[in-house]
Design an enzyme around this catalytic site. Structure first.
Site, mmCIF file in Angstrom:
data_model
loop_
_atom_site.group_PDB
_atom_site.id
_atom_site.type_symbol
_atom_site.label_atom_id
_atom_site.label_comp_id
_atom_site.label_asym_id
_atom_site.label_seq_id
_atom_site.Cartn_x
_atom_site.Cartn_y
_atom_site.Cartn_z
ATOM 1 N N TYR A 80 72.876 25.169 34.021
ATOM 2 C CA TYR A 80 73.904 24.184 34.364
ATOM 3 C C TYR A 80 73.357 22.832 34.820
ATOM 4 O O TYR A 80 74.115 21.993 35.309
ATOM 5 C CB TYR A 80 74.871 24.788 35.390
ATOM 6 C CG TYR A 80 75.716 25.884 34.769
ATOM 7 C CD1 TYR A 80 76.813 25.573 33.972
ATOM 8 C CD2 TYR A 80 75.385 27.229 34.928
ATOM 9 C CE1 TYR A 80 77.568 26.560 33.363
ATOM 10 C CE2 TYR A 80 76.132 28.233 34.323
ATOM 11 C CZ TYR A 80 77.222 27.896 33.536
ATOM 12 O OH TYR A 80 77.964 28.883 32.925
ATOM 13 N N PHE B 286 84.400 24.325 28.220
ATOM 14 C CA PHE B 286 83.996 23.073 28.849
ATOM 15 C C PHE B 286 83.790 23.281 30.350
ATOM 16 O O PHE B 286 84.734 23.566 31.085
ATOM 17 C CB PHE B 286 85.024 21.979 28.579
ATOM 18 C CG PHE B 286 85.037 21.525 27.137
ATOM 19 C CD1 PHE B 286 84.149 20.553 26.694
ATOM 20 C CD2 PHE B 286 85.909 22.095 26.219
ATOM 21 C CE1 PHE B 286 84.137 20.141 25.363
ATOM 22 C CE2 PHE B 286 85.915 21.698 24.890
ATOM 23 C CZ PHE B 286 85.023 20.724 24.458
ATOM 24 N N ASP B 287 82.554 23.142 30.782
ATOM 25 C CA ASP B 287 82.175 23.328 32.180
ATOM 26 C C ASP B 287 82.638 22.134 33.026
ATOM 27 O O ASP B 287 82.666 21.006 32.546
ATOM 28 C CB ASP B 287 80.643 23.452 32.257
ATOM 29 C CG ASP B 287 80.132 23.594 33.675
ATOM 30 O OD1 ASP B 287 80.428 24.623 34.308
ATOM 31 O OD2 ASP B 287 79.435 22.667 34.151
ATOM 32 N N GLU C 87 87.213 24.665 32.172
ATOM 33 C CA GLU C 87 87.109 25.150 33.549
ATOM 34 C C GLU C 87 87.652 24.055 34.480
ATOM 35 O O GLU C 87 86.905 23.254 35.026
ATOM 36 C CB GLU C 87 85.644 25.458 33.914
ATOM 37 C CG GLU C 87 85.496 26.019 35.320
ATOM 38 C CD GLU C 87 84.137 25.737 35.950
ATOM 39 O OE1 GLU C 87 83.766 26.474 36.881
ATOM 40 O OE2 GLU C 87 83.445 24.777 35.534
ATOM 41 N N ASP D 153 80.697 32.446 38.862
ATOM 42 C CA ASP D 153 80.767 31.641 40.088
ATOM 43 C C ASP D 153 81.498 32.374 41.203
ATOM 44 O O ASP D 153 81.041 32.420 42.343
ATOM 45 C CB ASP D 153 81.504 30.319 39.822
ATOM 46 C CG ASP D 153 80.675 29.327 39.028
ATOM 47 O OD1 ASP D 153 79.463 29.226 39.276
ATOM 48 O OD2 ASP D 153 81.249 28.655 38.153
#
Length: 417
Positions: A76, A194-195, A220, A304
């Site tokens: 990330y 899509f982060d 997200e 997460d």
């Protein structure tokens, strides 16, 4: 109160067509194919061994961790977007995995991390906001002014500690689109996740989806639910929370689904003895699922919220109630790697059984739902007029001899006609 969406239409039919890219007919079941520790375990090869099993279990899409070279092993903190040698394995191993997934008709979902990018050298202000010496050699103009660059202000929330990308720049969007098309056409990814979608305007996601044409995409958009002091108790009414997610989807032109964080937040409180939370004031499911089910990607846990991060965990002794809910309800359900492979045969087999019922009874993202009971110790609903379910300690079963018990477990049961 209802909700506002300029593109919403009950009869949106089975897809919003996106120049060849489509949100499919709502019969997806997603698999999150990693957790926070997966980078330690030669992951692409590990997953390749599981592809046949995942296909037989009924998954349509497997969301993979970020495949790009990254300064953090989890992927990330990307740097060279075109280098797909990562802590999860080599490009060669990744391509072998994607080829096998394609053979078994499981779509590969790429984790798209484009809110921020770590520079290769220091530029303005001593920040690592230049990308010399690697593909996409951007300078400080590609970085937002609020994170130390020469670009414009961010169009979303700032991701602290890293250079945030300025998506208002034409050259940046052109390069990102070319990269997304490369991921699809050259590498073999078909779907996109899509982060940190709060970090830049949803209109850019709309452009990226329109131009790169994934089959399915999900964002997200992780926003905080509303809690009340002094004991930090989750409010019953989370309409503002789900409206913000609706607005984000709306601003993608309805082309991108979103993870249903509202449902997760309410469901994980409800199963602890407040199942009345699972019916809103209009008698609908209280999450995104109740307002725009075809764009609601439901889930119990992810890398997460759970795993070794545990930022917002679902109560572990109620996990199967969570799956009994999302796998029978409208929306597009997601199963988390840990629950499927690390929690033992019993949990695995119960999830597979629920998936089988969903497929055999043709439940999908737009299935009708009638909530029958919603009180502290009991929730029950009829879905698609052919499946009914209950969770909680309260005793309940459907009226009529036509209903047959399909499966049951600790504090849940499902029937079909």
């Amino acid at each position: 109160m209802g909700y506002f969406s300029s593109v919403y239409d009950e009869n949106f039919q089975d897809a919003v067509t996106c120049n060849g890219g489509v949100i499919r007919n709502g019969r997806e079941i997603l698999f999150q194919a990693f957790n926070w520790e997966s980078h330690k375990y030669n992951w692409w090869e590990n997953l390749e061994k599981k592809v046949m099993h995942l296909s037989k279990s009924g998954f349509t899409t497997a969301w993979l961790p970020p495949a790009t070279q990254s300064l953090a092993p989890e992927g990330y903190l990307p740097q060279n977007l075109y280098s797909l040698d990562s802590c999860y394995g080599s490009l060669h191993q990744l391509k072998a995995l994607l080829q096998k997934m394609n053979q078994h008709k499981i779509r590969a979902m790429a984790d798209i991390v484009i809110n921020h990018r770590v520079g290769t050298i220091q530029g303005q202000g001593g920040a690592y906001n230049r990308y010399d010496g690697i593909p996409l050699p951007w300078d400080e103009r590609a970085v937002t002014s609020c994170s130390g660059g020469k670009g414009n202000r961010s169009t979303g929330d700032n991701f602290n500690g890293v250079s945030n990308i300025d998506h208002t720049q034409t050259f940046v969007r052109k390069d990102i689109i070319e990269w997304l098309i490369w991921l699809r056409k050259t590498i073999g990814f078909q779907d996109f996740r899509f982060d940190f979608a709060k970090g830049y305007s949803a209109k850019f996601v709309k452009e990226y989806v329109e131009e790169s044409k994934p089959i399915f995409s999900v964002g997200e958009y992780w926003d905080s639910c509303k809690y009340s002091p002094p004991e930090h108790r989750l409010d019953y009414n989370q309409d503002n929370h789900r409206q913000r997610i609706i607005n984000w989807i709306d601003n993608t032109g309805g082309l991108c689904a979103a993870f249903d964080f509202t449902t997760k937040g309410i469901l994980q409180e409800a199963v602890k003895g407040e199942l009345g939370r699972l019916r809103d004031a209009q008698g609908k499911p209280p999450g995104l699922m109740g307002w725009w089910p075809s764009r609601a990607v439901t889930f119990v846990e992810n890398h997460d919220t759970g795993s070794t991060q545990g930022h917002w965990p679902f109560p572990s002794d109620h996990i199967m109630e969570g799956y009994a809910y999302i796998l029978t309800h409208p929306g597009i359900p997601t199963v988390f790697y840990d629950h499927f492979y690390d929690w033992g045969d019993s949990t695995h087999d119960q999830i597979v059984k629920l998936m089988d019922i969903r497929k055999l009874q043709d439940l999908h993202s737009r299935s009708t739902i009638k909530i029958v009971e919603a009180r502290s110790n009991l929730y029950s609903a009829i879905i698609g007029e052919k499946v009914c379910m209950k969770i909680g300690d309260g005793s309940w079963c459907p009226n009529g001899k036509e209903w047959k018990l399909a499966t049951s477990g600790h504090r849940y049961a499902v029937w079909h006609k």
